[in-house]
Design an enzyme around this catalytic site. Structure first.
Site, PDB file in Angstrom:
ATOM      1  N   ARG A 253      -2.767  -2.164  -3.260  1.00  0.00           N
ATOM      2  CA  ARG A 253      -3.993  -1.419  -2.991  1.00  0.00           C
ATOM      3  C   ARG A 253      -3.970  -0.170  -3.869  1.00  0.00           C
ATOM      4  O   ARG A 253      -3.019   0.612  -3.814  1.00  0.00           O
ATOM      5  CB  ARG A 253      -4.045  -1.024  -1.517  1.00  0.00           C
ATOM      6  CG  ARG A 253      -5.309  -0.295  -1.195  1.00  0.00           C
ATOM      7  CD  ARG A 253      -5.386   0.068   0.266  1.00  0.00           C
ATOM      8  NE  ARG A 253      -6.706   0.606   0.522  1.00  0.00           N
ATOM      9  CZ  ARG A 253      -7.115   1.034   1.690  1.00  0.00           C
ATOM     10  NH1 ARG A 253      -6.320   0.967   2.731  1.00  0.00           N
ATOM     11  NH2 ARG A 253      -8.322   1.519   1.845  1.00  0.00           N
TER      12      ARG A 253
ATOM     13  N   HIS B 233     -13.082   1.993   0.597  1.00  0.00           N
ATOM     14  CA  HIS B 233     -13.048   0.880   1.570  1.00  0.00           C
ATOM     15  C   HIS B 233     -13.692  -0.373   0.969  1.00  0.00           C
ATOM     16  O   HIS B 233     -14.164  -1.244   1.710  1.00  0.00           O
ATOM     17  CB  HIS B 233     -13.829   1.210   2.868  1.00  0.00           C
ATOM     18  CG  HIS B 233     -13.196   2.227   3.755  1.00  0.00           C
ATOM     19  ND1 HIS B 233     -13.926   3.087   4.535  1.00  0.00           N
ATOM     20  CD2 HIS B 233     -11.896   2.517   4.011  1.00  0.00           C
ATOM     21  CE1 HIS B 233     -13.112   3.869   5.225  1.00  0.00           C
ATOM     22  NE2 HIS B 233     -11.866   3.538   4.920  1.00  0.00           N
TER      23      HIS B 233
ATOM     24  N   ASN C  33       0.879  -1.170   0.000  1.00  0.00           N
ATOM     25  CA  ASN C  33       0.000   0.000   0.000  1.00  0.00           C
ATOM     26  C   ASN C  33       0.914   1.216   0.000  1.00  0.00           C
ATOM     27  O   ASN C  33       1.478   1.580   1.035  1.00  0.00           O
ATOM     28  CB  ASN C  33      -0.903  -0.038   1.240  1.00  0.00           C
ATOM     29  CG  ASN C  33      -1.886   1.112   1.285  1.00  0.00           C
ATOM     30  OD1 ASN C  33      -1.873   1.992   0.398  1.00  0.00           O
ATOM     31  ND2 ASN C  33      -2.734   1.135   2.291  1.00  0.00           N
TER      32      ASN C  33
ATOM     33  N   GLU D 173      -7.993  -6.180   5.233  1.00  0.00           N
ATOM     34  CA  GLU D 173      -7.893  -5.769   3.828  1.00  0.00           C
ATOM     35  C   GLU D 173      -6.672  -6.392   3.154  1.00  0.00           C
ATOM     36  O   GLU D 173      -6.722  -6.764   1.991  1.00  0.00           O
ATOM     37  CB  GLU D 173      -7.818  -4.248   3.743  1.00  0.00           C
ATOM     38  CG  GLU D 173      -9.149  -3.589   4.060  1.00  0.00           C
ATOM     39  CD  GLU D 173      -9.017  -2.123   4.439  1.00  0.00           C
ATOM     40  OE1 GLU D 173      -8.581  -1.859   5.573  1.00  0.00           O
ATOM     41  OE2 GLU D 173      -9.356  -1.268   3.619  1.00  0.00           O
TER      42      GLU D 173
ATOM     43  N   ARG E  64     -12.420  14.016   9.156  1.00  0.00           N
ATOM     44  CA  ARG E  64     -13.239  14.445   8.008  1.00  0.00           C
ATOM     45  C   ARG E  64     -14.656  14.761   8.446  1.00  0.00           C
ATOM     46  O   ARG E  64     -15.236  14.055   9.275  1.00  0.00           O
ATOM     47  CB  ARG E  64     -13.301  13.340   6.944  1.00  0.00           C
ATOM     48  CG  ARG E  64     -11.991  13.068   6.249  1.00  0.00           C
ATOM     49  CD  ARG E  64     -12.230  12.166   5.029  1.00  0.00           C
ATOM     50  NE  ARG E  64     -10.984  11.697   4.474  1.00  0.00           N
ATOM     51  CZ  ARG E  64     -10.615  10.406   4.416  1.00  0.00           C
ATOM     52  NH1 ARG E  64     -11.425   9.467   4.868  1.00  0.00           N
ATOM     53  NH2 ARG E  64      -9.470  10.076   3.891  1.00  0.00           N
TER      54      ARG E  64
END
Ligand code: ADP
Length: 407
Positions: free
Chosen positions: A97, A186, A7, A390, A247
């Protein structure tokens, strides 16, 4: 099969090397994080899990680019003491990813020139992620030239959303010309959770319906009908939807020019503040849920307000997604907050009893890392806590591509 999962961020590379057969038979051999690439002093935190006692190594050195970062990763993985393989050629596949591939791919793909062009084509719609993701692929190609490179997109699982869910009600040519639409993110986690839910319930995936709540630093929900994504909370970027660590989630877009006028900030600065200075942090000053819960418990009113806004936004989306997913099997909590914060789960479920959501306080607070159900006995709608993974999902999909089961 040994699979390396990468990633790559703008100044970092996260990696995991796994040996895997299937979802139940996987071993994490080594993992680490290269950070501060391009800064005067870069850092590598490397953990070895196999071939001797578990051990951690930290190194600091200047790493001008991702090339030098990846070079250190390969050196550590193959080091006689710190490493777990003898030679880079033992890595049989590299899974990456990648943030956004728009509508081009709805599944994982083996990287070729066209895939790279697509990732490049979406630089503007994933400016912080797609460029480093591509860089990660290109350096991995250099260091693992024998291994297939595979791209696993964060947006892919959400490609089954119907137009009524993914279109914004804006001038249509903003979609046709500029590709402005809800993509959702996601996706790898929501897909993994859908599969885990089906397995936990002993049902085929295509007959399993759930609301998946991925609550980590970033937070999103997905309405999953018969194993497929019907709607999700994040939008054209990860800013839309739930209140997150830093956020804002949903906001009236007219607030942006208003705040620009009030503060003198430009649009990019306001959006940056909505991404980095808002959410839990914006309301109470801290973005870590543990600290928010502790402060609220200690009587800090702002922290309580932050928790209330966080939970209320999720409750509204649960209400909406109950309308989207008939015959719901389960509400599923996952990721850092979802898996670990009994307080957050309690806050979210409180007041939703009339919707059939009935949390058992004792089961909710029982410490466990295992997949578990936490609804009251005899209640039809299950409330599950399932750990997400993940990296494992990326590794599994990479293996499938290499073995030709997919794509
Ligand atoms: P990321 O999105 O970076 O992968 P994670 O899934 O690791 O993030 O989630 C990070 C969030 O999980 C943080 O807000 C952190 O406070 C929260 N978290 C982790 N462990 C706990 C815990 N034991 N109790 C409450 N919150 C936790």
């Amino acid at each position: 099969m040994k699979i390396l999962v990468i990633n790559a961020g703008s100044s970092s590379i996260k990696y995991q090397l796994m040996e895997l057969e299937d979802v139940h038979h996987s071993t994490l051999l080594a993992a680490g994080l290269v950070e501060k690439i391009g800064e005067p002093t870069g850092r590598i935190i490397h953990r070895k899990y196999a071939g001797g006692p578990e051990s951690k190594f930290v190194e600091e050195e200047h790493l001008p680019t991702h090339h030098e970062g990846m070079s250190r990763v390969v050196a550590l993985l193959t080091d006689p003491d710190k490493g777990v393989i003898r030679n880079a050629s033992e890595v049989q596949g590299v899974g990456h990813r990648v943030l956004n591939c728009g509508e081009v791919y709805s599944d994982t793909v083996r990287v070729d020139a066209k895939v790279k062009d697509t990732i490049r084509d979406f630089f503007l719609l994933g400016p912080l992620h797609n460029p480093p993701n591509l860089m990660g692929i290109e350096v991995a190609e250099e260091f693992f030239p024998h291994a297939p490179q595979v791209a696993v997109f964060d947006t892919a699982f959400h490609q089954t959303m119907p137009p009524k869910a993914f279109l914004y009600a804006v001038p249509y040519e903003w979609y046709t010309k500029f590709r402005l639409r809800k993509y959702g993110f996601h996706g790898t986690s929501h897909k993994f959770i859908a599969q885990e839910t089906a397995e936990y319930l002993g049902k085929p995936l295509d007959q399993t319906s759930l609301i998946s709540l991925h609550l980590g630093n970033g937070c999103s929900m997905a309405a999953i009908r018969n194993g497929k994504c019907a709607d999700t909370t994040m939008g054209v970027t990860p800013l839309e939807g739930l209140v997150m660590g830093t956020r804002s989630g949903d906001i009236d877009p007219a607030a942006i020019p208003y705040i620009m006028g009030q503060t003198g900030m430009d649009a990019a600065q306001v959006v940056n503040a909505l991404n980095k200075q808002s959410g839990l942090k914006g309301i109470c000053g801290v973005n870590d849920m543990r600290e928010v819960v502790e402060a609220a418990g200690g009587g800090n009113a702002q922290a309580q307000t932050a928790l209330d806004i966080f939970a209320y936004r999720i409750q509204k989306y649960i209400g909406a997604y109950l309308a989207v997913v008939p015959g719901l099997d389960a509400l599923v909590f996952t990721a850092g907050i979802g898996e670990n914060s009994a307080s957050a789960r309690e806050h979210i479920c409180r007041g939703l009893e009339h919707l059939g959501i009935r949390l058992d306080p004792v089961k909710n607070h029982a410490p466990s890392r295992a997949p578990r159900e936490i609804q009251q006995d005899g209640v039809p709608l299950k409330i599950l806590v399932l750990p997400t993974n993940e990296e494992l999902q990326i590794a599994l999909e990479t293996k499938q591509i290499i073995e030709g089961h997919n794509g």
